[in-house]
Design a protein around this motif. Structure first.
Motif, PDB file in Angstrom:
ATOM      1  N   SER A   5      21.211  60.962  23.456  1.00 56.17           N
ATOM      2  CA  SER A   5      22.099  59.878  23.303  1.00 56.17           C
ATOM      3  C   SER A   5      22.872  59.453  24.532  1.00 56.17           C
TER       4      SER A   5
ATOM      5  N   SER B 293      20.089  58.477  15.441  1.00 54.64           N
ATOM      6  CA  SER B 293      21.158  59.185  15.894  1.00 54.64           C
ATOM      7  C   SER B 293      21.875  58.869  17.473  1.00 54.64           C
TER       8      SER B 293
ATOM      9  N   ASN C  12      25.600  57.857  18.292  1.00 55.28           N
ATOM     10  CA  ASN C  12      26.335  58.574  19.119  1.00 55.28           C
ATOM     11  C   ASN C  12      26.947  57.599  20.323  1.00 55.28           C
TER      12      ASN C  12
END
Length: 340
Positions: free
Chosen positions: A161, A220, A224
């Motif tokens: 991320s 994800s 993030n």
């Protein structure tokens, strides 16, 4: 533009731009991919060629043709093919291992960052594992999106991320920064710095890389990024899959999506939709429902575009959620994964 300070690739770029697209295409057919990339990069930096420069390069080319009669060879390929076809497989393997070291040194010293483009993604990830996220972001931004996505997939999930966030934030990289990065990795990848600035990274690059990751892998990463920069995450999400991309859905997928969308939302969202998308929607709802929506669209007065786009984004989010839940597969996402 001073011909005395120009590299061979820059002169070739000017020469080919002068000769035209057809001649350039024929010349490109005879060059290696790396040679085409290097000359193309030089071409992209040129928006005007002074007549005197064009004349000087044409004269230099004519003189070179006159003085360098003979033929040019690709010595690396010649040596590889000659050794491989020598008849003794064991001896050829041993010789190739010894000779290839010298070839790699020559290739890596002449092609900045392209060594990474030819390396195994897992090996590159191992190489970059100890680097700072901003350094990895710059390096991945110089790679093909599919190669960058594979490298990213081998890096620690908690770092992905951060790296994608930094890629999305990159605009231009100065030669000094690029030089520092390449210098730090010189022993491993044996590259040298380019002289010009490169347009790399940005939201578009981040979107392309994420779209080449496996389906659902973006969740994800975006969550993030959203914690750090909500607007950036939203902009990336908007470009990953647009409302108009719904037109590429197959009938069954469209029907699953439309079960989650009420007619009021759908009618508003279709206000600015293309005819292709409208037809796709109408083909996958009942004839009665289609007639009602068409009537509502005709009767609907002017509405703010921002309101329409907001509803369209809500529907896109529903589609992305359904994909995350494994209920549908969105077209154009998940790289080259085949559907079975």
């Amino acid at each position: 533009m001073d011909i005395k300070k120009m590299t061979g690739a820059e002169k070739a770029a000017v020469l080919l731009l002068t000769l035209g697209e057809q001649a350039t295409a024929q010349v490109f057919e005879t060059l290696s991919d790396s040679e085409v990339r290097e000359i193309s990069r030089c071409m992209l930096a040129i928006d005007h060629i002074p007549a005197r420069v064009s004349d000087q390069i044409l004269e230099e080319f004519a003189m070179a043709q006159k003085n360098k009669t003979g033929f040019f060879v690709r010595s690396n390929e010649f040596v590889k093919n000659a050794i491989s076809n020598s008849g003794n497989a064991e001896r050829a393997k041993k010789l190739m291992a010894q000779v290839s070291i010298g070839m790699e040194q020559l290739e890596s010293s002449a092609r900045p960052l392209e060594t990474i483009a030819m390396m195994d993604p897992r090996m590159v990830a191992s190489l970059l594992g100890s680097e700072m996220p901003q350094t990895v972001a710059v390096i991945l931004s110089t790679q093909r999106v599919d190669h960058a996505a594979k490298i990213l997939s081998f890096l620690p999930e908690e770092a992905q991320s951060n790296i994608m966030f930094r890629i999305a934030k990159i605009d231009k990289v100065s030669p000094e920064v690029l030089g520092q990065i390449e210098s730090a990795l010189q022993q491993e990848i044996r590259v040298v710095a380019h002289k010009e600035q490169h347009q790399i990274g940005g939201i578009g690059k981040a979107v392309e890389i994420i779209n080449h990751l496996g389906s659902g892998a973006d969740r994800s990463i975006l969550v993030n990024i959203e914690k750090t920069d909500r607007m950036l995450a939203e902009n990336i999400r908007k470009q990953m899959f647009t409302f108009e991309d719904l037109a590429k859905m197959d009938g069954r997928t469209m029907q699953v999506l439309l079960r989650e969308v009420n007619n009021t939302q759908l009618t508003m969202a279709l206000k600015s939709a293309s005819d292709d998308l409208k037809d796709k929607v109408f083909d996958n709802i009942s004839e009665r429902a289609a007639e009602m929506i068409q009537d509502d669209l005709e009767a609907m007065g002017p509405v703010r575009l921002s309101e329409v786009e907001s509803i369209q984004q809500e529907i896109v989010k529903i589609a992305l959620r359904l994909e995350e839940d494994g209920k549908i597969v969105l077209p154009g996402r998940g790289g080259q994964d085949a559907l079975v």
